[in-house]
Design a protein around this motif. Structure first.
Motif, PDB file in Angstrom:
ATOM      1  N   GLY A  28       0.810  -1.213   0.000  1.00  0.00           N
ATOM      2  CA  GLY A  28       0.000   0.000   0.000  1.00  0.00           C
ATOM      3  C   GLY A  28       0.840   1.259   0.000  1.00  0.00           C
ATOM      4  O   GLY A  28       2.033   1.251   0.339  1.00  0.00           O
ATOM      5  N   ALA A  29       0.193   2.348  -0.388  1.00  0.00           N
ATOM      6  CA  ALA A  29       0.878   3.640  -0.439  1.00  0.00           C
ATOM      7  C   ALA A  29       1.109   4.181   0.964  1.00  0.00           C
ATOM      8  O   ALA A  29       0.286   3.995   1.858  1.00  0.00           O
ATOM      9  N   MET A  30       2.236   4.839   1.152  1.00  0.00           N
ATOM     10  CA  MET A  30       2.540   5.569   2.382  1.00  0.00           C
ATOM     11  C   MET A  30       2.799   7.009   1.976  1.00  0.00           C
ATOM     12  O   MET A  30       3.631   7.278   1.113  1.00  0.00           O
ATOM     13  N   ALA A  31       2.050   7.929   2.592  1.00  0.00           N
ATOM     14  CA  ALA A  31       2.046   9.328   2.177  1.00  0.00           C
ATOM     15  C   ALA A  31       3.416   9.979   2.310  1.00  0.00           C
ATOM     16  O   ALA A  31       4.346   9.424   2.880  1.00  0.00           O
ATOM     17  N   LYS A  32       3.496  11.190   1.756  1.00  0.00           N
ATOM     18  CA  LYS A  32       4.732  11.972   1.756  1.00  0.00           C
ATOM     19  C   LYS A  32       5.858  11.277   1.005  1.00  0.00           C
ATOM     20  O   LYS A  32       7.044  11.488   1.292  1.00  0.00           O
ATOM     21  N   SER A  50       2.002  -2.099  -6.417  1.00  0.00           N
ATOM     22  CA  SER A  50       2.178  -1.097  -5.353  1.00  0.00           C
ATOM     23  C   SER A  50       1.770   0.257  -5.908  1.00  0.00           C
ATOM     24  O   SER A  50       1.597   0.427  -7.114  1.00  0.00           O
ATOM     25  N   TRP A  51       1.636   1.221  -4.996  1.00  0.00           N
ATOM     26  CA  TRP A  51       1.232   2.575  -5.381  1.00  0.00           C
ATOM     27  C   TRP A  51       2.168   3.589  -4.752  1.00  0.00           C
ATOM     28  O   TRP A  51       2.513   3.505  -3.567  1.00  0.00           O
ATOM     29  N   TYR A  52       2.563   4.561  -5.541  1.00  0.00           N
ATOM     30  CA  TYR A  52       3.420   5.643  -5.066  1.00  0.00           C
ATOM     31  C   TYR A  52       2.673   6.501  -4.042  1.00  0.00           C
ATOM     32  O   TYR A  52       1.494   6.824  -4.234  1.00  0.00           O
ATOM     33  N   GLY A  53       3.347   6.908  -2.975  1.00  0.00           N
ATOM     34  CA  GLY A  53       2.736   7.672  -1.888  1.00  0.00           C
ATOM     35  C   GLY A  53       2.640   9.155  -2.193  1.00  0.00           C
ATOM     36  O   GLY A  53       3.388   9.967  -1.648  1.00  0.00           O
ATOM     37  N   ALA A  54       1.690   9.525  -3.047  1.00  0.00           N
ATOM     38  CA  ALA A  54       1.575  10.914  -3.510  1.00  0.00           C
ATOM     39  C   ALA A  54       0.940  11.843  -2.484  1.00  0.00           C
ATOM     40  O   ALA A  54       1.043  13.060  -2.611  1.00  0.00           O
ATOM     41  N   GLY A  55       0.253  11.284  -1.481  1.00  0.00           N
ATOM     42  CA  GLY A  55      -0.432  12.123  -0.505  1.00  0.00           C
ATOM     43  C   GLY A  55       0.505  13.086   0.193  1.00  0.00           C
ATOM     44  O   GLY A  55       1.574  12.692   0.672  1.00  0.00           O
ATOM     45  N   VAL A  81      -0.606   5.057  -8.411  1.00  0.00           N
ATOM     46  CA  VAL A  81      -0.358   6.234  -7.573  1.00  0.00           C
ATOM     47  C   VAL A  81      -1.496   6.362  -6.563  1.00  0.00           C
ATOM     48  O   VAL A  81      -2.660   6.122  -6.900  1.00  0.00           O
ATOM     49  N   ASN A  82      -1.147   6.727  -5.354  1.00  0.00           N
ATOM     50  CA  ASN A  82      -2.156   6.974  -4.324  1.00  0.00           C
ATOM     51  C   ASN A  82      -2.923   8.256  -4.622  1.00  0.00           C
ATOM     52  O   ASN A  82      -2.328   9.283  -4.939  1.00  0.00           O
ATOM     53  N   LEU A  83      -4.244   8.180  -4.543  1.00  0.00           N
ATOM     54  CA  LEU A  83      -5.097   9.363  -4.635  1.00  0.00           C
ATOM     55  C   LEU A  83      -5.698   9.568  -3.250  1.00  0.00           C
ATOM     56  O   LEU A  83      -6.727   8.978  -2.913  1.00  0.00           O
ATOM     57  N   VAL A 254      -4.232  -9.459  -0.506  1.00  0.00           N
ATOM     58  CA  VAL A 254      -3.770  -8.853   0.740  1.00  0.00           C
ATOM     59  C   VAL A 254      -2.923  -7.631   0.410  1.00  0.00           C
ATOM     60  O   VAL A 254      -2.286  -7.571  -0.653  1.00  0.00           O
ATOM     61  N   LEU A 255      -2.938  -6.666   1.309  1.00  0.00           N
ATOM     62  CA  LEU A 255      -2.182  -5.434   1.116  1.00  0.00           C
ATOM     63  C   LEU A 255      -1.443  -5.122   2.414  1.00  0.00           C
ATOM     64  O   LEU A 255      -2.062  -5.040   3.476  1.00  0.00           O
ATOM     65  N   THR A 256      -0.131  -4.984   2.323  1.00  0.00           N
ATOM     66  CA  THR A 256       0.683  -4.709   3.512  1.00  0.00           C
ATOM     67  C   THR A 256       1.036  -3.229   3.587  1.00  0.00           C
ATOM     68  O   THR A 256       1.037  -2.522   2.577  1.00  0.00           O
ATOM     69  N   GLY A 257       1.351  -2.766   4.787  1.00  0.00           N
ATOM     70  CA  GLY A 257       1.660  -1.359   4.983  1.00  0.00           C
ATOM     71  C   GLY A 257       2.862  -1.128   5.871  1.00  0.00           C
ATOM     72  O   GLY A 257       3.970  -0.872   5.393  1.00  0.00           O
TER      73      GLY A 257
END
Length: 458
Positions: A28-32, A50-55, A81-83, A254-257
């Motif tokens: 999962g995405a992690m912000a910043k 995976s998704w880039y942490g764009a937040g 990308v994370n929205l 499953v999605l890990t963080g």
């Protein structure tokens, strides 16, 4: 490198097919930008999602990251990308969606949404076309990360007709896209987010996942959807046993963080990774969420060796008890400036004004007219600064580091002890995913539970 034949059969085959991945596993995405370009590239090259942490990132930074990922991962690679819904800042959300569409980003992890927005609908419907059998074929995929059933229902349903009609009337989507919208759920995938690091509603996985699955089945019947959204699980997933339990409950993926924040590729400081690698399952606690503490939202953070949690709770109490800066006792303000901010309230407000004048001047105007909102914005600066200090590894302000983390981190450390992942400098995000999935598959096989949880939906 892992990814056994048994692991391939865990979860829904549609997840693997639609995302073009080897396994029903995602990071999962992690912000910043903590879920960094390096992290996304590494996962994509391994054939994992995976998704880039764009937040919380500036748009120029997001655009640069997207272009770097695309160039390094290659054509057809799985990534997105994370929205992250920027509450109260619709113009920023629209600009982010413009960027994603311009850059051809074909997958988003939509998070922090309480209700569907025009920008999210526009992203989903742009490029939608009919397949040979007339069924809708989306150009853009959406994974909705949710912890509440009422929000999950919105992602499982077609986009609200009123929003679709308004977008079509404005010329922001085509007539064909609008017509097909009624037959397509807003999201391809629903990630039921149980108690997790960062923002969390503290939902137990054993309750949340079955409830989301039952809700999905009801929504499919209600809307007569030909392609039901998949339902996966996040939160508390740090060991093979936890992944095996998720798949045994019928999770489609499953999605890990938390465990990914302590990898080589995560864009946070080595000092934070040292702390994460030492954490036990009991070393986390809850604090108010800086961006949403007015509505009582909470985050789960690392507690061991840090004072952020206690100080964040103290600042929340200041906001709750007082109507504005003018109402806060002078001695309390001096303590906040000296021990928490490390600078004056005036300096904090100047920095806040500079930021919002550029990104959301309407919020600044509202704060000037509402003393309690202004107080919230001043206090919120502590959360922003605490995140910066952690990512920079600023040892002079170590006590104030804000490190989002759930108990999965400590569980992973216990599992990794004595093995190849004990030292975080040997923790690569793709290798961890492959090892966890292999071990989970073996665990299920040994108990006679190795099966493809989503085969019935094809």
């Amino acid at each position: 490198m892992g990814g056994s034949s048994a692991a391939v059969h865990l979860g829904d085959p549609g997840f693997r097919r639609d995302h073009g991945v080897r396994l029903a596993y995602a990071a999962g995405a992690m912000a910043k930008g903590i879920a960094s370009p390096d992290l996304v590239i590494r996962m994509a090259r391994a054939g994992l999602m995976s998704w880039y942490g764009a937040g919380g990132q500036r748009l120029v930074t997001v655009r640069s990251a997207v272009r770097r990922i695309r160039a390094a991962a290659g054509p057809g690679a799985p990534w997105g990308v994370n929205l992250l819904h920027p509450i109260g800042m619709p113009a920023l959300e629209e600009a982010t969606v413009d960027l994603l569409l311009e850059e051809g980003v074909r997958s988003v992890e939509a998070a922090a949404y309480l209700e569907v927005t025009p920008a999210l609908v526009r992203y989903r419907l742009t490029g939608l076309r009919a397949g040979p059998d007339g069924a809708p074929l989306p150009a853009n995929r959406v994974l909705g990360k949710v912890s509440r059933l009422e929000v999950g229902a919105q992602f499982m349903s077609p986009a609200p007709p009123a929003l679709v009609a308004a977008l079509a009337a404005q010329g922001r989507i085509t007539a064909q896209e609008a017509a097909l919208a009624a037959h397509l759920p807003l999201a391809d995938d629903i990630c039921a987010e149980a108690e997790s690091g960062g923002h969390t509603d503290r939902r137990p996985a054993l309750v949340l996942l079955p409830a989301m699955q039952a809700l999905r089945d009801r929504e499919v019947r209600r809307h007569r959807l030909s392609r039901p959204p998949r339902v996966g699980l996040a939160g508390g997933l740090g060991t093979p046993a936890a992944l095996a339990a998720a798949f045994a409950m019928g999770a489609d993926f499953v999605l890990t963080g938390s465990i990914n924040q302590g990898t080589v590729e995560a864009a946070t400081s080595d000092a934070v990774k040292d702390l994460l690698a030492e954490a036990g399952p009991q070393d986390t606690d809850f604090a108010p969420a800086g961006d949403m503490f007015e509505i009582g939202a909470r985050i789960q953070v690392l507690r061991r060796g840090l004072l952020f949690c206690a100080r964040a709770n103290r600042l929340y109490e200041v906001w709750r008890r007082h109507d504005g800066l003018h109402d806060v006792p002078a001695e309390t303000l001096r303590q906040i400036e000296r021990q928490y901010f490390g600078r004056s309230v005036a300096a904090v407000w100047d920095e806040t004004c500079t930021h919002y004048a550029r990104t959301a001047p309407e919020i600044l105007d509202a704060a000037e007219a509402n003393p309690k909102q202004k107080l919230a914005m001043v206090l919120r600066w502590y959360w922003i600064q605490a995140n910066r200090l952690a990512m920079a590894g600023d040892e002079s302000r170590r006590a104030d580091w804000q490190v989002h983390c759930g108990p999965a981190m400590g569980a992973f450390n216990d599992w990794a002890r004595g093995g190849p992942f004990e030292d975080w400098r040997c923790r690569h995000v793709d290798a961890i995913g492959l090892a966890l999935m292999d071990a989970a598959a073996e665990r299920l096989r040994a108990r006679g539970g190795g099966h493809d949880g989503g085969e019935h939906r094809g």
